[in-house]
Design a protein around this motif. Structure first.
Motif: not given
Length: 174
Positions: A95-96, A98-99, A111-112
């Motif tokens: 998820g990294a 998506d941040l 998300r992560s």
């Protein structure tokens, strides 16, 4: 999957002396090794006779790790079993990517792989609807087997990750 509890973890000794340099190296190695999506890549400060930033790679499949070990060793890296310590700074984690931009704390957690957000100087965790301006640089740390992002208050009631993506070097104006 923590860097020490993951089924397969490698420590990679480097000559990197800054976190920025180690981040760049970690991303380059992950791409070159074609690490799977769920892999973790962390940086670890090593304070022995040769201060540096070492890396750890954690994956769920032994063949992936075996290939990574062979390729890294062939490139001249000293590789060992296990992470350098239990408090690595996560650069690569599910998820990294998506941040980015501004997210609520709830969105960041959903998300992560980050388990928790703390705020410096605050006794409680932030409310789920608190906005966090990521600055596209979210580097949580492992604490007690959980991935925790330290944040700090910012303008307009928002939060920002504690780690600044563009820190001013010490004594820059001297």
């Amino acid at each position: 999957m923590t860097p020490t509890a993951a089924p397969y973890v490698l420590g990679v000794d480097t000559d990197a002396t800054t976190l920025r340099e180690a981040d760049h190296l970690l991303r380059a190695l992950a791409a070159e090794l074609a690490l799977p999506e769920g892999a973790f890549g962390c940086t670890h400060l090593v304070r022995d006779g040769r201060p540096r930033v070492a890396l750890s790679l954690a994956v769920e499949a032994e063949p992936v790790l075996r290939t990574a070990r062979d390729r890294l060793t062939a490139r001249g890296y000293e590789v060992r079993d296990g992470a350098w310590d239990e408090t690595g700074r996560a650069v690569l984690y599910p998820g990294a990517a998506d941040l980015t931009g501004t997210l609520t704390v709830a969105e960041l957690l959903a998300r992560s792989a980050i388990d928790r957000v703390t705020v410096l100087g605050a006794p409680n965790e932030p409310a789920p609807d608190t906005r966090l301006v990521t600055r596209d640089h979210v580097r949580p740390h492992w604490q007690g087997g959980r991935l925790v992002l330290a944040a700090m208050p910012a303008v307009g009631g928002t939060l920002v990750p504690f780690e600044d993506p563009d820190p001013t070097p010490c004594c820059a104006d001297h």
